[in-house]
Design a protein around this motif. Structure first.
Motif, PDB file in Angstrom:
ATOM      1  N   LEU A 127       0.830  -1.207   0.000  1.00 48.02           N
ATOM      2  CA  LEU A 127       0.000   0.000   0.000  1.00 48.02           C
ATOM      3  C   LEU A 127       0.863   1.255   0.000  1.00 48.02           C
ATOM      4  O   LEU A 127       0.502   2.262  -0.633  1.00 48.02           O
ATOM      5  CB  LEU A 127      -0.923   0.002   1.223  1.00 48.02           C
ATOM      6  N   ALA A 128       2.000   1.214   0.669  1.00 51.55           N
ATOM      7  CA  ALA A 128       2.914   2.358   0.668  1.00 51.55           C
ATOM      8  C   ALA A 128       3.430   2.621  -0.743  1.00 51.55           C
ATOM      9  O   ALA A 128       3.558   3.784  -1.176  1.00 51.55           O
ATOM     10  CB  ALA A 128       4.073   2.109   1.620  1.00 51.55           C
ATOM     11  N   LEU A 129       3.715   1.556  -1.470  1.00 47.45           N
ATOM     12  CA  LEU A 129       4.162   1.713  -2.857  1.00 47.45           C
ATOM     13  C   LEU A 129       3.035   2.264  -3.727  1.00 47.45           C
ATOM     14  O   LEU A 129       3.269   3.094  -4.618  1.00 47.45           O
ATOM     15  CB  LEU A 129       4.652   0.374  -3.405  1.00 47.45           C
ATOM     16  N   ARG A 130       1.811   1.802  -3.483  1.00 46.71           N
ATOM     17  CA  ARG A 130       0.677   2.318  -4.250  1.00 46.71           C
ATOM     18  C   ARG A 130       0.498   3.819  -4.012  1.00 46.71           C
ATOM     19  O   ARG A 130       0.143   4.568  -4.926  1.00 46.71           O
ATOM     20  CB  ARG A 130      -0.593   1.552  -3.883  1.00 46.71           C
ATOM     21  N   LYS A 131       0.739   4.251  -2.772  1.00 51.20           N
ATOM     22  CA  LYS A 131       0.626   5.679  -2.475  1.00 51.20           C
ATOM     23  C   LYS A 131       1.694   6.468  -3.219  1.00 51.20           C
ATOM     24  O   LYS A 131       1.448   7.592  -3.662  1.00 51.20           O
ATOM     25  CB  LYS A 131       0.742   5.901  -0.964  1.00 51.20           C
ATOM     26  N   ILE A 133       2.959   5.622  -6.143  1.00 50.70           N
ATOM     27  CA  ILE A 133       2.504   5.668  -7.537  1.00 50.70           C
ATOM     28  C   ILE A 133       1.419   6.722  -7.696  1.00 50.70           C
ATOM     29  O   ILE A 133       1.437   7.538  -8.632  1.00 50.70           O
ATOM     30  CB  ILE A 133       1.994   4.285  -7.976  1.00 50.70           C
ATOM     31  N   ASP A 134       0.473   6.728  -6.768  1.00 54.58           N
ATOM     32  CA  ASP A 134      -0.604   7.711  -6.793  1.00 54.58           C
ATOM     33  C   ASP A 134      -0.045   9.127  -6.732  1.00 54.58           C
ATOM     34  O   ASP A 134      -0.528  10.034  -7.432  1.00 54.58           O
ATOM     35  CB  ASP A 134      -1.551   7.454  -5.622  1.00 54.58           C
ATOM     36  N   ALA A 135       0.984   9.315  -5.918  1.00 56.22           N
ATOM     37  CA  ALA A 135       1.555  10.652  -5.752  1.00 56.22           C
ATOM     38  C   ALA A 135       2.176  11.166  -7.039  1.00 56.22           C
ATOM     39  O   ALA A 135       2.101  12.369  -7.335  1.00 56.22           O
ATOM     40  CB  ALA A 135       2.598  10.637  -4.636  1.00 56.22           C
ATOM     41  N   VAL A 136       2.788  10.284  -7.825  1.00 55.47           N
ATOM     42  CA  VAL A 136       3.377  10.702  -9.100  1.00 55.47           C
ATOM     43  C   VAL A 136       2.293  11.283 -10.006  1.00 55.47           C
ATOM     44  O   VAL A 136       2.460  12.363 -10.585  1.00 55.47           O
ATOM     45  CB  VAL A 136       4.068   9.512  -9.802  1.00 55.47           C
ATOM     46  N   VAL A 137       1.196  10.569 -10.112  1.00 56.99           N
ATOM     47  CA  VAL A 137       0.111  11.017 -10.997  1.00 56.99           C
ATOM     48  C   VAL A 137      -0.573  12.246 -10.427  1.00 56.99           C
ATOM     49  O   VAL A 137      -0.875  13.201 -11.158  1.00 56.99           O
ATOM     50  CB  VAL A 137      -0.900   9.875 -11.212  1.00 56.99           C
ATOM     51  N   ARG A 138      -0.819  12.242  -9.130  1.00 57.08           N
ATOM     52  CA  ARG A 138      -1.488  13.387  -8.499  1.00 57.08           C
ATOM     53  C   ARG A 138      -0.674  14.668  -8.680  1.00 57.08           C
ATOM     54  O   ARG A 138      -1.235  15.738  -8.942  1.00 57.08           O
ATOM     55  CB  ARG A 138      -1.712  13.105  -7.009  1.00 57.08           C
ATOM     56  N   ASP A 139       0.646  14.567  -8.552  1.00 56.50           N
ATOM     57  CA  ASP A 139       1.493  15.751  -8.721  1.00 56.50           C
ATOM     58  C   ASP A 139       1.405  16.297 -10.147  1.00 56.50           C
ATOM     59  O   ASP A 139       1.407  17.518 -10.358  1.00 56.50           O
ATOM     60  CB  ASP A 139       2.946  15.408  -8.391  1.00 56.50           C
ATOM     61  N   VAL A 140       1.322  15.402 -11.137  1.00 57.29           N
ATOM     62  CA  VAL A 140       1.204  15.842 -12.533  1.00 57.29           C
ATOM     63  C   VAL A 140      -0.148  16.522 -12.754  1.00 57.29           C
ATOM     64  O   VAL A 140      -0.229  17.573 -13.407  1.00 57.29           O
ATOM     65  CB  VAL A 140       1.388  14.654 -13.495  1.00 57.29           C
ATOM     66  N   VAL A 141      -1.207  15.934 -12.212  1.00 54.99           N
ATOM     67  CA  VAL A 141      -2.533  16.538 -12.363  1.00 54.99           C
ATOM     68  C   VAL A 141      -2.573  17.902 -11.675  1.00 54.99           C
ATOM     69  O   VAL A 141      -3.105  18.883 -12.219  1.00 54.99           O
ATOM     70  CB  VAL A 141      -3.630  15.607 -11.803  1.00 54.99           C
TER      71      VAL A 141
END
Length: 204
Positions: A127-131, A133-141
Motif C-alpha cells: 500500500l505504501a508503494l501504491r501511495k 505511484i498515486d503521488a506521481v500522478v497526483r502531482d502531474v494533475v
C-alpha cells in the motif's frame, strides 16, 4: 510477449525462476490452490528448494507484488520527469501504465486479485508503494491544474479514476485480441487527457 515474471527484477537465476514459476502457478490456479510443490515443479526444483530462497508461497506473492509495484513506480517517475509539460507527462504516464498492464497482465492480475492473501505487514508495504505511484500522478494533475492545462475540480478523485482506468486493462486484456499493448496505451493516453480536460480552458 515476455513471460509473467519478466515484469519484475531478478536477483539470481534461481529466485527469478521461482518468481516466474509462482506467477504462472498463481495465474493458472489461484493463490490458495497453488502449493509450493506446484511452484517447485514448474521451476525444476524439489519442494525443499523453494524454502532455500523464500520462506513461504506468501513471500513469493509479496515479492511479485512488491517488485511489480516498484517497476511501475519507477516507470511513471521516468515518464513524468522526461516530459516538458504536465500534458506531455500525463500522456506518457497513461500510455506507459496502460501498455505495461497489457504486456504483464498476468502479474498485474495476481497483484490485484490476490492482494488480500498478503500478511498485514506485506499489505502495508505494498500500500505504501501504491501511495507513491498515486503521488506521481497526483502531482502531474496538480501541476496541470496550476498551469491551466487541465480543468479538474477534484484532483484526488481524478487521479484515482486515471489509475483505475489503466489498471483495469489487466482485467480484460487477452493476447488473442487484435489490439496491441502499444495501441491500447496510445488510446488510454488520449482518454486520460480527455478526462482532465487538457486544452479546454475554462471561460473567465
Amino acid at each position: 510477449m515476455s513471460s509473467p515474471a519478466r515484469a519484475v527484477a531478478s536477483v539470481t537465476d534461481t529466485p527469478h525462476r521461482l518468481l516466474e514459476a509462482a506467477a504462472e502457478a498463481f495465474a493458472d490456479r489461484g493463490f490458495h490452490a497453488t502449493t509450493t510443490r506446484d511452484i517447485a515443479s514448474r521451476a525444476g526444483l524439489s519442494p525443499a528448494g523453494v524454502y532455500v530462497h523464500f520462506s513461504s508461497k506468501e513471500e513469493l506473492l509479496y515479492q511479485l507484488s512488491r517488485e511489480g509495484h516498484e517497476v511501475a513506480r519507477d516507470m511513471l517517475l521516468a515518464a513524468a520527469s522526461g516530459a516538458g509539460s504536465p500534458t506531455e507527462a500525463l500522456r506518457a504516464i497513461m500510455g506507459r501504465f496502460a501498455t505495461w498492464h497489457a504486456e504483464h497482465f498476468r502479474v498485474a492480475r495476481i497483484v490485484q486479485y490476490e492482494f488480500a492473501n498478503l500478511t498485514a505487514e506485506h499489505r502495508d508495504a505494498v500500500l505504501a508503494l501504491r501511495k507513491q505511484i498515486d503521488a506521481v500522478v497526483r502531482d502531474v494533475v496538480t501541476a496541470g491544474v496550476a498551469s491551466g492545462e487541465f480543468t479538474v475540480d477534484d484532483v484526488p478523485d481524478t487521479t484515482l479514476a486515471l489509475m483505475s482506468m489503466a489498471v483495469d486493462v489487466a482485467r480484460w486484456y487477452d493476447p488473442e485480441i487484435k489490439r496491441t499493448p502499444e495501441a491500447i496505451g496510445a488510446a488510454y493516453a488520449d482518454l486520460g487527457l480527455r478526462l482532465v480536460g487538457a486544452g479546454q480552458r475554462r471561460p473567465t
